[in-house]
Scaffold this motif. Structure first.
Motif, mmCIF file in Angstrom:
data_model
loop_
_atom_site.group_PDB
_atom_site.id
_atom_site.type_symbol
_atom_site.label_atom_id
_atom_site.label_comp_id
_atom_site.label_asym_id
_atom_site.label_seq_id
_atom_site.Cartn_x
_atom_site.Cartn_y
_atom_site.Cartn_z
ATOM 1 N N LYS A 83 31.972 15.447 -48.539
ATOM 2 C CA LYS A 83 32.287 14.340 -47.638
ATOM 3 C C LYS A 83 31.186 14.192 -46.603
ATOM 4 C CE LYS A 83 37.330 14.748 -48.055
ATOM 5 N NZ LYS A 83 38.597 14.972 -47.332
ATOM 6 N N GLN A 84 31.071 12.985 -46.089
ATOM 7 C CA GLN A 84 30.051 12.701 -45.088
ATOM 8 C C GLN A 84 30.634 11.805 -44.002
ATOM 9 O OE1 GLN A 84 26.915 10.598 -47.131
ATOM 10 N NE2 GLN A 84 28.364 9.431 -48.343
ATOM 11 N N TYR A 85 30.072 11.913 -42.802
ATOM 12 C CA TYR A 85 30.531 11.095 -41.686
ATOM 13 C C TYR A 85 29.837 9.728 -41.737
ATOM 14 C CZ TYR A 85 32.839 15.101 -39.542
ATOM 15 O OH TYR A 85 33.671 16.153 -39.282
ATOM 16 N N PHE A 122 29.999 5.663 -39.866
ATOM 17 C CA PHE A 122 30.545 4.764 -38.852
ATOM 18 C C PHE A 122 30.680 3.389 -39.487
ATOM 19 C CE2 PHE A 122 28.551 8.145 -36.411
ATOM 20 C CZ PHE A 122 29.553 8.454 -35.490
ATOM 21 N N LEU A 123 31.888 3.034 -39.857
ATOM 22 C CA LEU A 123 32.120 1.814 -40.616
ATOM 23 C C LEU A 123 32.062 0.559 -39.741
ATOM 24 C CD1 LEU A 123 35.040 3.052 -42.903
ATOM 25 C CD2 LEU A 123 32.574 3.103 -43.313
ATOM 26 N N ASP A 124 32.037 0.725 -38.397
ATOM 27 C CA ASP A 124 32.013 -0.442 -37.515
ATOM 28 C C ASP A 124 30.597 -0.983 -37.322
ATOM 29 O OD1 ASP A 124 31.158 1.792 -36.182
ATOM 30 O OD2 ASP A 124 32.078 1.257 -34.264
ATOM 31 N N GLU A 125 29.615 -0.286 -37.884
ATOM 32 C CA GLU A 125 28.227 -0.714 -37.752
ATOM 33 C C GLU A 125 27.862 -1.644 -38.909
ATOM 34 O OE1 GLU A 125 26.116 -0.245 -35.395
ATOM 35 O OE2 GLU A 125 27.177 1.228 -34.151
ATOM 36 N N SER A 126 27.426 -2.854 -38.567
ATOM 37 C CA SER A 126 27.039 -3.806 -39.616
ATOM 38 C C SER A 126 25.647 -3.493 -40.151
ATOM 39 C CB SER A 126 27.067 -5.248 -39.063
ATOM 40 O OG SER A 126 26.246 -5.347 -37.911
ATOM 41 N N ASP A 127 24.773 -2.983 -39.305
ATOM 42 C CA ASP A 127 23.419 -2.635 -39.724
ATOM 43 C C ASP A 127 23.288 -1.122 -39.855
ATOM 44 O OD1 ASP A 127 22.574 -5.305 -39.654
ATOM 45 O OD2 ASP A 127 22.246 -5.176 -37.475
ATOM 46 N N PRO A 128 22.470 -0.652 -40.788
ATOM 47 C CA PRO A 128 22.276 0.796 -40.941
ATOM 48 C C PRO A 128 21.744 1.422 -39.652
ATOM 49 C CG PRO A 128 21.355 -0.385 -42.799
ATOM 50 C CD PRO A 128 21.688 -1.429 -41.769
ATOM 51 N N LEU A 129 22.288 2.593 -39.321
ATOM 52 C CA LEU A 129 21.833 3.306 -38.132
ATOM 53 C C LEU A 129 20.555 4.078 -38.421
ATOM 54 C CD1 LEU A 129 25.238 4.806 -36.904
ATOM 55 C CD2 LEU A 129 23.947 2.975 -35.776
ATOM 56 N N SER A 130 19.723 4.190 -37.409
ATOM 57 C CA SER A 130 18.563 5.072 -37.548
ATOM 58 C C SER A 130 19.049 6.509 -37.439
ATOM 59 C CB SER A 130 17.545 4.774 -36.443
ATOM 60 O OG SER A 130 18.085 5.137 -35.181
ATOM 61 N N CYS A 131 18.206 7.452 -37.811
ATOM 62 C CA CYS A 131 18.584 8.859 -37.748
ATOM 63 C C CYS A 131 18.904 9.255 -36.313
ATOM 64 C CB CYS A 131 17.462 9.725 -38.299
ATOM 65 S SG CYS A 131 17.883 11.487 -38.435
ATOM 66 N N PHE A 132 18.092 8.776 -35.364
ATOM 67 C CA PHE A 132 18.306 9.101 -33.965
ATOM 68 C C PHE A 132 19.646 8.568 -33.477
ATOM 69 C CE2 PHE A 132 18.049 8.033 -29.454
ATOM 70 C CZ PHE A 132 17.672 9.255 -28.905
ATOM 71 N N ASP A 133 19.957 7.289 -33.786
ATOM 72 C CA ASP A 133 21.212 6.679 -33.343
ATOM 73 C C ASP A 133 22.415 7.343 -34.017
ATOM 74 O OD1 ASP A 133 19.844 4.929 -31.729
ATOM 75 O OD2 ASP A 133 19.753 3.338 -33.256
ATOM 76 N N TYR A 134 22.250 7.713 -35.289
ATOM 77 C CA TYR A 134 23.354 8.356 -36.029
ATOM 78 C C TYR A 134 23.697 9.698 -35.400
ATOM 79 C CZ TYR A 134 25.797 10.588 -39.964
ATOM 80 O OH TYR A 134 26.711 11.232 -40.748
ATOM 81 N N VAL A 135 22.682 10.498 -35.100
ATOM 82 C CA VAL A 135 22.907 11.806 -34.488
ATOM 83 C C VAL A 135 23.520 11.640 -33.102
ATOM 84 C CG1 VAL A 135 21.752 13.854 -33.559
ATOM 85 C CG2 VAL A 135 21.094 12.957 -35.791
ATOM 86 N N GLU A 136 23.044 10.661 -32.358
ATOM 87 C CA GLU A 136 23.567 10.426 -31.010
ATOM 88 C C GLU A 136 25.042 10.045 -31.047
ATOM 89 O OE1 GLU A 136 22.174 6.983 -28.597
ATOM 90 O OE2 GLU A 136 21.343 8.558 -27.291
ATOM 91 N N GLN A 185 27.165 13.016 -31.768
ATOM 92 C CA GLN A 185 27.287 13.894 -30.605
ATOM 93 C C GLN A 185 28.320 13.384 -29.617
ATOM 94 O OE1 GLN A 185 23.183 13.791 -29.321
ATOM 95 N NE2 GLN A 185 22.727 15.819 -30.213
ATOM 96 N N SER A 186 28.385 12.075 -29.466
ATOM 97 C CA SER A 186 29.251 11.502 -28.423
ATOM 98 C C SER A 186 30.582 10.971 -28.950
ATOM 99 C CB SER A 186 28.503 10.356 -27.703
ATOM 100 O OG SER A 186 28.094 9.366 -28.651
ATOM 101 N N ASN A 187 30.619 10.517 -30.204
ATOM 102 C CA ASN A 187 31.845 9.887 -30.714
ATOM 103 C C ASN A 187 32.188 10.374 -32.121
ATOM 104 O OD1 ASN A 187 32.216 7.963 -28.464
ATOM 105 N ND2 ASN A 187 30.304 7.087 -29.220
ATOM 106 N N LEU A 188 32.223 11.675 -32.323
ATOM 107 C CA LEU A 188 32.512 12.208 -33.649
ATOM 108 C C LEU A 188 33.892 11.793 -34.140
ATOM 109 C CD1 LEU A 188 31.672 14.043 -36.016
ATOM 110 C CD2 LEU A 188 32.648 15.983 -34.769
ATOM 111 N N SER A 189 34.839 11.669 -33.229
ATOM 112 C CA SER A 189 36.208 11.316 -33.617
ATOM 113 C C SER A 189 36.305 9.902 -34.178
ATOM 114 C CB SER A 189 37.151 11.453 -32.415
ATOM 115 O OG SER A 189 36.728 10.623 -31.347
#
Length: 575
Positions: free
Chosen positions: A106-108, A110-124, A127-131
Motif C-alpha cells: 500500500k502507498q499513501y 492525496f486524492l484531493d490533489e488534481s495535479d501531481p505533487l512534487s517529491c518535496f510537496d509530497y513529503v511535506e 509530515q503535516s497531514n498524514l491522516s
C-alpha cells in the motif's frame, strides 16, 4: 493374514543371515563404505526438502513513491551499504514507526490533489497531514524488491506477494504431501523390486523433476513437480536407509541408522554453499539438483541387500554378495553356514500366546497399545513440525538469512554424538520429555524475540537450540518406537507413526501462512505443541535395558516389568 513363518526347508541353501553377518563382519570396512556412499540418498532428501527455503525466499518489498520518481526498477534502499531507506521516506515518517507506515503493498496518496505533487510537496504533506492521506494498493508488477539476498526469487516471479503471499506456504506443503504418497509407493517398489532399484528409480525421478522445475513458469505445474520431488526424496532416503541397515546385525542397527542420517546434514551444508554462491532461483534449482545425477554410480558401487535377495529366494546372488562382504572385511567365506538343515519350524511372532493371529488391529483392541500409539504419534508429529518449522523460519529471522541457515544446520552435527553417548544414561523417556520441552520453549522464545526489536539478535540462538533438540528427537523417537511394539507389527506400527509425522510436517509448512496475521504465531503454536508432547511422553514406559518385545504380551508388559533402568546410571542397551 498368513504367518510369515515357514519350514526351514524353504531356506535349505542358507542359514541364519545374522549368524552369517557375524561371521563376515557386521561392522567392518564394507559397512563403512556403504554408509559413506549411501549418505547420498539422505543428502538428496536434504537438498530437495530445504531448497525451497531459498528458491522461494521472501524478500522485503514496498510500493514505489512515484512522486519521488521511483518505479519497479528502483533500489529498495537509499544507502545499500547501511541498508537505510531513501531520505525522502526517512524525512516523511517518524524513524521509530517507519516500518508501520511503509506497508508492503500500500502507498499513501492525496486524492484531493488534481495535479501531481512534487517529491518535496509530497513529503511535506505527509509530515503535516498524514491522516488526510489515503492508503491505496499498488500493482504487484510495480513493487520495489530488495535484491540484497536474492536477485530473483520464485515468490516474486509467481506473484506470491501481498494478499497472495500465503500461496508460498501452500506450494511448499505439496512437498510434504508428496512424501506421504512416496513413503507408501516406494515402500512397495522396494519390497517387490529391491532396495537398490527403488533407490536408483527415486534418484532418477528426483533429478528429472528437479531440473524441470527450474524452467516452469506456471505455478500449478511447479506445485505438481514439487509433489513428485517430495515422493522421490523420501523414496531415496527410505531405500538407502534400508540398504545400509540390512547390511548389519540388530546389535549395530542403532549406530548404523544414526550414521546414515548424517547424510541429510551433509546435503543441507552443500545447499548452504550453493545458495551462498548463486542468487538466481532458476540457476539455483539446476545447480542444487545436479549432484543427484551422481547417484547413478551407486548401481556399480553398492550391492543389493542380501537380506532382500534371501527373502525373495535368490540365494545364489545373495551368496556372491556375502562373499564380497567377507573379502572386503578381510574375513573368510562362511561356506559352512550356507547349507543348514533345520527340522523345526521357525517361531512365528504373528501368533499370540493365546493362539490369536496378531495383526495391526491389535493397536485398537489393546487399550495399552492404543494409548501408546496415540502418545507416540504425537511425538512424531511434534518433532517433525518443530524441525521443518524452525528450518524454514531461519531465513526470515533477523540478520543474514544465509548465515542463519548455516548456523541452524551446524547445530545438527553434534546431535548424533549427544544421543549416542547419553541415551542409555538418561533413558528413552527422560530424553524424549526433556528434548520435547526444550524444543518447545526454544520455539516460543524465538517467536517472542521476533516481536521485540531489542531481543531479535537472540532469535538464532533459540532457533539453534530448538533445531538441535528436534534433530536429537528424531533419533530418540525412532528407536523408542521400535522398542515399544511387538515384532510382528513393529514396522507397520511405525509406519502409522511415520504417516502422522508427515502430517505434522505438512501442518508446520501451512502454519507459515499465519505469519501474515502475526509473525511469531507459527513458532508459538509449534512451541506449545512440542511442550504438550513432552508432558504426554511422561505416560510412556521406559524401555532402556529391556529386550525387544516379541509378542503382544511382551509389549503390554513393558510398563509392568520396568527393567533395571536407573536414571543417570550405567545402563546397557539390548542387542
Amino acid at each position: 493374514m498368513k504367518s510369515v513363518s515357514s519350514d526351514a526347508s524353504s531356506r535349505e541353501e542358507i542359514g541364519d543371515f545374522n549368524a552369517i553377518l557375524q561371521e563376515v563382519g557386521p561392522r567392518g570396512w564394507f559397512q563403512l563404505k556403504n554408509i559413506v556412499l549411501l549418505w547420498s540418498s539422505s543428502a538428496a532428501l536434504g537438498l530437495s526438502a530445504l531448497l525451497f527455503a531459498f528458491v522461494a525466499f521472501v524478500p522485503k518489498y514496498r510500493c514505489p513513491v512515484t512522486e519521488c520518481s521511483e518505479g519497479p526498477g528502483s533500489p529498495y534502499y537509499g544507502n545499500q551499504e547501511n541498508q537505510t531507506l531513501p531520505n525522502f521516506l526517512l524525512d516523511a515518517f517518524d524513524p521509530e514507526n517507519i516500518g508501520d507506515n511503509i506497508a508492503k503493498c500500500k502507498q499513501y496518496k492525496f486524492l484531493d490533489e488534481s495535479d501531481p505533487l512534487s517529491c518535496f510537496d509530497y513529503v511535506e504533506r505527509l509530515q503535516s497531514n498524514l491522516s488526510e492521506a489515503n492508503l491505496t494498493y499498488c500493482a504487484k508488477e510495480d513493487l520495489i524488491i530488495d535484491r540484497t539476498y536474492a536477485q530473483t526469487t520464485l515468490t516474486v516471479d509467481f506473484g506470491f506477494v501481498c494478499e497472495y503471499e500465503f500461496l508460498r506456504d501452500f506450494y511448499n506443503a505439496t512437498y510434504m504431501v508428496g512424501m506421504l504418497f512416496g513413503a507408501f509407493i516406494f515402500g512397495i517398489v522396494s519390497d517387490r523390486w529391491g532396495r537398490l532399484n527403488a533407490l536408483l528409480s527415486a534418484a532418477a525421478m528426483l533429478f528429472v523433476c528437479g531440473i524441470l522445475a527450474a524452467f516452469v513458469t506456471i505455478p500449478e505445474l511447479y506445485g505438481m513437480l514439487r509433489f513428485l520431488i517430495g515422493m522421490a526424496g523420501i523414496g531415496s532416503y527410505m531405500s538407502g536407509y534400508l540398504l545400509g541397515l540390512e547390511s548389519t546385525t540388530p546389535k549395530y542397527s542403532v549406530q548404523v541408522g544414526m550414521a546414515l542420517s548424517l547424510g541429510f546434514v551433509w546435503g543441507a551444508l552443500l545447499l548452504s554453499l550453493i545458495v551462498f554462491l548463486i542468487r538466481d532461483w532458476t540457476t539455483l534449482h539446476i545447480v542444487a539438483t545436479a549432484p543427484i545425477s551422481l547417484m547413478i554410480f551407486l548401481k556399480w558401487l553398492v550391492p543389493e541387500s542380501p537380506r532382500w535377495l534371501i527373502a525373495k529366494g535368490r540365494i545364489s546372488e545373495a551368496k556372491v554378495i556375502i562373499n564380497s562382504i567377507a573379502d572386503f572385511n578381510g574375513r573368510p567365506h562362511p561356506n559352512h553356514l550356507y547349507r543348514v538343515e533345520q527340522k523345526k519350524k521357525a517361531k512365528s511372532f504373528e501368533i499370540g500366546e493365546e493362539g490369536e493371529t496378531l495383526t495391526i488391529g491389535v493397536l485398537v483392541k489393546s487399550k495399552t497399545l492404543f494409548f501408546r500409539t496415540a502418545a507416540l504419534s504425537m511425538q512424531w508429529a511434534s518433532v517433525t513440525m518443530a524441525y521443518y518449522g524452525i528450518t524454514f523460519a531461519l531465513t526470515s529471522f533477523a540478520g543474514d538469512p544465509y548465515l542463519n541457515f548455516v548456523l541452524g544446520i551446524l547445530s545438527e552435527i553434534p546431535s548424533t554424538a549427544y544421543v549416542f553417548f547419553t541415551l542409555d544414561f538418561f533413558g528413552r523417556r527422560f530424553m524424549t520429555v526433556k528434548l520435547q520441552i526444550l524444543a518447545g520453549i526454544s520455539c516460543i522464545l524465538a517467536g517472542f524475540c521476533m516481536e521485540y526489536e531489542q531481543f531479535r539478535s537472540f532469535q538464532i540462538v533459540f532457533a539453534m537450540i530448538g533445531k538441535f533438540s528436534a534433530t536429537c528427537l528424531f533419533a530418540v523417537v525412532y528407536l523408542y518406537s521400535a522398542e515399544l511394539y511387538p515384532t510382528a507389527i513393529r514396522n507397520r506400527a511405525m509406519g502409522i507413526c511415520s504417516t502422522v509425522a508427515r502430517l505434522g510436517g505438512l501442518l508446520a509448512l501451512l502454519l507459515g501462512a499465519l505469519r501474515s496475521f502475526w509473525p511469531p504465531f507459527p513458532l508459538l503454536i509449534m512451541g506449545g505443541i512440542a511442550t504438550l508432547a513432552g508432558l504426554v511422553a511422561l505416560t510412556l514406559p521406559e524401555t532402556t535395558g529391556i529386550p525387544l518385545p516379541e509378542t503382544k504380551q511382551d509389549a503390554v508388559a513393558i510398563r509392568k516389568r520396568g527393567g533395571n533402568f536407573k536414571l543417570f546410571g550405567c545402563n546397557n542397551g539390548h542387542d
